[in-house]
Structure formats: C-alpha cells, structure tokens
Design a protein around this motif. Structure first.
Motif, PDB file in Angstrom:
ATOM      1  N   HIS A 147     -11.660  25.762  35.768  1.00  0.00           N
ATOM      2  CA  HIS A 147     -12.369  26.517  35.321  1.00  0.00           C
ATOM      3  C   HIS A 147     -12.476  27.353  34.066  1.00  0.00           C
ATOM      4  CE1 HIS A 147     -14.596  22.621  36.949  1.00  0.00           C
ATOM      5  NE2 HIS A 147     -14.208  22.364  36.657  1.00  0.00           N
ATOM      6  N   ASP A 149      -9.889  30.078  33.610  1.00  0.00           N
ATOM      7  CA  ASP A 149      -8.670  28.939  32.855  1.00  0.00           C
ATOM      8  C   ASP A 149      -9.122  28.704  31.531  1.00  0.00           C
ATOM      9  OD1 ASP A 149      -7.113  31.449  34.390  1.00  0.00           O
ATOM     10  OD2 ASP A 149      -6.248  29.713  35.629  1.00  0.00           O
ATOM     11  N   MET A 150      -9.426  27.236  32.158  1.00  0.00           N
ATOM     12  CA  MET A 150      -9.548  26.229  30.841  1.00  0.00           C
ATOM     13  C   MET A 150     -10.645  27.028  29.825  1.00  0.00           C
ATOM     14  SD  MET A 150     -12.188  24.490  29.486  1.00  0.00           S
ATOM     15  CE  MET A 150     -13.774  24.263  30.590  1.00  0.00           C
ATOM     16  N   VAL A 151     -11.675  27.630  29.678  1.00  0.00           N
ATOM     17  CA  VAL A 151     -12.367  28.920  28.707  1.00  0.00           C
ATOM     18  C   VAL A 151     -11.712  29.523  28.506  1.00  0.00           C
ATOM     19  CG1 VAL A 151     -14.276  29.780  28.256  1.00  0.00           C
ATOM     20  CG2 VAL A 151     -14.497  27.801  29.992  1.00  0.00           C
ATOM     21  N   ALA A 152     -10.725  30.293  29.095  1.00  0.00           N
ATOM     22  CA  ALA A 152     -10.042  31.755  28.918  1.00  0.00           C
ATOM     23  C   ALA A 152      -8.676  31.326  27.705  1.00  0.00           C
ATOM     24  CB  ALA A 152      -9.378  31.541  29.733  1.00  0.00           C
ATOM     25  N   GLY A 153      -8.360  29.335  28.346  1.00  0.00           N
ATOM     26  CA  GLY A 153      -6.944  28.880  27.240  1.00  0.00           C
ATOM     27  C   GLY A 153      -7.430  28.509  26.485  1.00  0.00           C
ATOM     28  N   LEU A 154      -9.146  28.006  26.120  1.00  0.00           N
ATOM     29  CA  LEU A 154      -9.210  27.434  24.930  1.00  0.00           C
ATOM     30  C   LEU A 154      -9.556  29.149  23.904  1.00  0.00           C
ATOM     31  CD1 LEU A 154     -11.524  25.055  25.317  1.00  0.00           C
ATOM     32  CD2 LEU A 154      -9.832  24.857  24.367  1.00  0.00           C
ATOM     33  N   GLY A 155      -9.744  30.496  24.512  1.00  0.00           N
ATOM     34  CA  GLY A 155     -10.040  31.832  23.608  1.00  0.00           C
ATOM     35  C   GLY A 155     -10.966  32.317  24.356  1.00  0.00           C
ATOM     36  N   GLY A 156     -11.326  31.371  25.088  1.00  0.00           N
ATOM     37  CA  GLY A 156     -12.708  32.408  25.448  1.00  0.00           C
ATOM     38  C   GLY A 156     -13.150  34.009  25.906  1.00  0.00           C
ATOM     39  N   HIS A 160     -17.823  34.143  27.855  1.00  0.00           N
ATOM     40  CA  HIS A 160     -17.796  33.110  27.717  1.00  0.00           C
ATOM     41  C   HIS A 160     -17.416  31.534  29.684  1.00  0.00           C
ATOM     42  CE1 HIS A 160     -16.837  32.769  23.344  1.00  0.00           C
ATOM     43  NE2 HIS A 160     -18.335  32.141  23.421  1.00  0.00           N
ATOM     44  N   TRP A 163     -20.394  32.621  31.321  1.00  0.00           N
ATOM     45  CA  TRP A 163     -22.117  31.849  30.861  1.00  0.00           C
ATOM     46  C   TRP A 163     -21.623  30.195  30.774  1.00  0.00           C
ATOM     47  CZ3 TRP A 163     -27.218  31.946  29.909  1.00  0.00           C
ATOM     48  CH2 TRP A 163     -27.828  31.258  29.779  1.00  0.00           C
ATOM     49  N   LEU A 164     -20.889  29.704  30.371  1.00  0.00           N
ATOM     50  CA  LEU A 164     -20.052  28.715  31.005  1.00  0.00           C
ATOM     51  C   LEU A 164     -19.819  28.071  31.978  1.00  0.00           C
ATOM     52  CD1 LEU A 164     -17.955  28.152  27.179  1.00  0.00           C
ATOM     53  CD2 LEU A 164     -20.289  27.327  27.877  1.00  0.00           C
ATOM     54  N   VAL A 165     -19.291  29.075  32.714  1.00  0.00           N
ATOM     55  CA  VAL A 165     -18.519  28.571  34.370  1.00  0.00           C
ATOM     56  C   VAL A 165     -19.151  29.605  35.014  1.00  0.00           C
ATOM     57  CG1 VAL A 165     -16.499  28.260  35.195  1.00  0.00           C
ATOM     58  CG2 VAL A 165     -16.518  28.076  33.105  1.00  0.00           C
TER      59      VAL A 165
END
Lengths: 252, 248
Positions: A147, A149-156, A160, A163-165
């Motif tokens: 999860h 990595d997913m946020v980082a991969g969107l540029g987070g 982020h 807060w999001l994960v």
C-alpha cells in the motif's frame, strides 16, 4: 452458534449463583461472613439510589480516563512513527511507568493532583495508555509495503503515506489495544477510589467493609463487574462501528 | 521526439542476484511502449526503477531520468501488478486516492471518477468494499485510481492480468483510444507517455507503438521494435517476438 455460546455462559452463571445460595442456606452462614446472592440483591435494591450515584462517579472516571489514555497512547505512537528518536527517548520512561503498581502510584497522584476526580482519571489514563501505545506502535511499524508503494508510485509524499496508509492501517490494532485497556479501566478507577474520595464504587466498598456490611461489599463488587462489562461492550461496539470493512469481511 | 523517461545503463541486483543488466530505454513524448518478456525477467523491477520505487536493499547502477511537473511534483503514476486497494476505503474513495495524492480538486476528481466508473463497467459499485469486488473489477479500479492522479506518464504493471478476455479487450480499446490523453495534466509540462508491462505479446503489439523485449534473467533488452510503423505483418511480428531465433 453464537446464541448457544451466550446461553451456555448465562446458564453457568445461574448455576454458580444457585450453588452459592444453596451453600449459604444449608450451612446457615452468617451474613457478615458470606451473604447469599438473594441477600446481596435485596440490599442492592434497598440502596439503589445511593449505588446509582456511586456507580455514576466511577463510570465517569473510567470513561474519561479511557478517553484520555487512549488518545495519549495513540498520539505518542503516531509521534514515534513520525520521529523515531522520540521512541528511543520515551521507551525507558514508559517501560518504567509500567513497572509501578497502581496502588503505589495513586497516593502520589493524589498528593500532586489533589482530591476529586482528577487523579483518578489520570490513574485510569496511565493504565490504559500502555496497551494502546504498544499495539498502535506495532501496527504503525508493520507498514504494508504494497500500500505504501502504491501511494508513493502515484507521487505521494511521506505524509500521504502516513495519512492515507499507515494511520488507517493501524486503527484495528489500536482498537484491539483499547479493548484490552477497557477491561482495566473500571478496576483502576476503583483502586484509586479506595485511597481517597467521597464518591465512587471504591469508596462505597471501603465504607461498607469498615461497617462490616458484607452484603453491601458484594453489591459493590457486582456493580464493578457489571460496569466493567458494560464499558468493554461499549468499546467493542464502538470499534465495530469504526472499522466497518472488517465487519463486512468476516460475516459471523 | 523529446525523450520523457530515460533509463541509461540500468543495472539492478538484489543481494548479489542480478535482475537487470545494463538496460537502455528511452520513452519519447506521446509514445506508448510495451515491455514484454518471460516471467522473472525483471519487467516489474524495470517499471519500479522507472517509478523510483526500488526496495532499499537493491544495488543500482546506471541512471533513470524521470520527468517532473512545475514545482518539482512527480509526473509519473505507477500501477502495481497487485491492485493494492486500501481495504478500509470503499471503491470510490479508493479511486480518489490518486487524485488526492496529486492534489486534484475533489469535485473535479469526483466528476471524472463518475465518468470512468461508467466506462470501466464499475458503475453501481462505488460504495462496495474492495473485498466485495472480483479480481477483474479490483484491477480496473486500480487502473482508474492511477488515471485519476492525472499524471502525464503512466507506468502500468500488467494492468489487465486478472481480466477475462472480453473485458480485457474492452479495456485494451479504452487504453488504446484515450490512454495517452488519460494521463493528461492540462497543458504544458513534460509530454505524455505510457509504459505497459505485459506477458501478452498480442496485447503488446495491439496497443503499443514500440515493443521492448527483455531476455531471461538478468533482464536486458534483446529487441526494441517500432511496431507502429513496422511493415512486417502482425503474425510475423508475433512469431519473431516469441521465437528465440527472432529475438537474436
């Protein structure tokens, strides 16, 4: 399945109470040694308004302490996740505070925080704080790389990801800590009331004991047990409401 | 053609095990590049390297040049092979994670999401929990999330692996049609591009302008073929891509 478990549990309690009642009557035990459940119930009924007042005091202390302790434990866990050096600083202090038994801490808290509900709330909060801190910290450390990595991969950013994960992912564990803490909360409030105060179930039990009103002591104990149960139940229900996806994923 | 995303001499190994060996890849403005290769050849690692998401334990040499938007914001959105949907968010909030991270205004993101839910066959499932969705639906939702980030460059790791053939065809058509526009941050900035990792050669040829074939581990580029302008018939091309002789 579930109804059967509840039924068996209730039946066990009823059987135990009946055995207790029978024992007291058969042996003609005096009330000041061991009152029968019926005697406890009748004195509780007689003192209902007084008991309601004491129960309310203890409930407020326990719930306020639970809220303060949970919030503090959760907040420190998040701060440690944000700034790991804080964890190294706090760790020995937190650990030390946990080796201090409630009973030795309470007189000091009363000395510093005065009489009244303040030190009692503080004592409950201290008791609750640790399990919440430990379980939340562990959950925040165990980041789900997928999860994050997913946020980082969107540029987070790091924020982020927090807060999001990490924060939402830690919620079930934090609530698990809270469920454990909830079982201590009422007990901690009662212990602090033993030491001082003019209201609360701990005060009522102490006064009854000094008056050799053993039936009243038992009535007080029964209310402590009931109140603990209600608080735990409330926390369990609240945590189900707070994590609806978990309820949905495990239909029971 | 202006290069948007460049890997130069990229070599990656994990604990002494080489995964990629001096890979050169340049993705130009407006280009759709498909990366194909056998399982374990390092396709996903290449995509992670392009996204800047290699695990801390990896030893890397060579250079990756990633585009950035004004203010240094990243211009790349990566979609992992596994959908990585957040279990505590319903479908719509999951889709909006991309927009949230990219700072797209919420109302605007919701409008786009509503249209894409319809287009991706997810309409009516906005309030479903991820675990209530099928594998194919989850994957489409993950693609939707990636598109809603509005980044001009999309890195997609087997986005259609879990789809049934019919849905896969529909999603392919969508990606071929507006895929490049989908990443679109309005005006200016770096150019748009898509890098698609797939094990389906057919899909690669059908969708991409260029097909890059990676060889067995450690992955290296064994073929870099312009299929948009190639006069070779599609069948012959497929043959060349899958047969070892054609790769040499």
């Amino acid at each position: 399945m579930r109804t059967r478990r509840v039924a068996v549990g209730a039946a066990t309690v009823v059987v135990l109470l009946a055995a207790w009642e029978a024992l007291v009557r058969a042996r003609h035990l005096p009330e000041f040694v061991l009152p029968a459940p019926s005697q406890v119930a009748s004195s509780a009924w007689r003192l209902a308004p007084l008991l309601a007042h004491h129960t309310a005091t203890t409930a407020v202390e326990a719930l306020a302490g639970l809220a303060v302790g949970t919030l503090a434990g959760w907040l420190l866990a998040v701060l440690v996740a944000v700034l790991p050096v804080l964890g190294d600083i706090a760790h020995p202090v937190v650990l030390l505070s946990q080796t201090l038994p409630t009973v030795v801490l309470a007189p000091l808290l009363i000395l510093w925080a005065g009489f009244g509900p303040g030190p009692k709330v503080l004592l409950v909060a201290l008791t609750v704080f640790f399990p919440v801190l430990v379980s939340t910290s562990a959950a925040l450390r165990a980041v789900d790389a997928e999860h994050a990595d997913m946020v980082a991969g969107l540029g987070g950013t790091w924020w982020h990801r927090l807060w999001l994960v990490r924060l939402p992912a830690s919620l079930p564990a934090a609530l698990g800590g809270l469920r454990i803490a909830a079982t201590y909360a009422v007990g901690a409030a009662v212990v602090s009331e033993y030491l001082d105060g003019d209201s609360g179930l701990g005060v009522f039990i102490q006064r009854s004991r000094k008056a050799y009103a053993v039936d009243q002591v038992f009535a007080g104990i029964a209310l402590v047990v009931l109140l603990s149960g209600v608080v735990v139940l409330a926390v369990v229900l609240a945590s189900r409401l707070a994590t609806p996806w978990q309820r949905a994923s495990s239909p029971s | 053609m202006t290069p948007v995303l460049v890997a130069a001499g990229l070599t990656v190994s994990f604990g002494g095990l080489p995964v990629l060996s001096s890979v050169d890849l340049t993705v130009g403005d407006g280009e759709f590049v498909a990366v194909v290769g056998p399982s374990g050849c390092g396709k996903s690692t290449l995509l992670r390297a392009l996204a800047g998401l290699l695990a801390p334990g990896a030893s890397v040499s060579g250079e990756v040049t990633r585009p950035v938007l004004d203010g240094g914001r990243p211009a790349v959105a990566w979609m992992p092979q596994r959908d990585a949907l957040l279990p505590w968010r319903r479908a719509l909030p999951n889709a909006l994670v991309g927009a949230r991270v990219a700072g797209v205004p919420a109302a605007q993101a919701r409008d786009r999401a509503a249209a894409l839910f319809e287009e991706f066959g997810l309409a009516g499932f906005e309030r479903a929990w991820p675990h209530e969705l099928s594998g194919g639906m989850r994957q489409r939702l993950a693609l939707l999330r990636t598109c809603l980030a509005g980044r001009p460059v999309l890195l997609l790791d087997e986005p259609f692996g879990a789809l049934d053939p019919l849905t896969r065809r529909r999603m392919n058509a969508w990606l071929a049609g507006i895929g490049l526009a989908a990443g679109g941050a309005a005006g200016g900035g770096p150019g748009r591009a898509v890098v698609l990792v797939t094990h389906d050669v057919d899909e690669a040829v059908a969708l991409a302008d260029r097909v890059v074939v990676l060889g067995e581990r450690p992955g290296r580029v064994v073929l870099d073929l312009d299929v948009a302008t190639s006069s070779v018939p599609r069948e012959a091309l497929l043959e060349a891509l899958v047969s070892p002789a054609g790769i040499r």
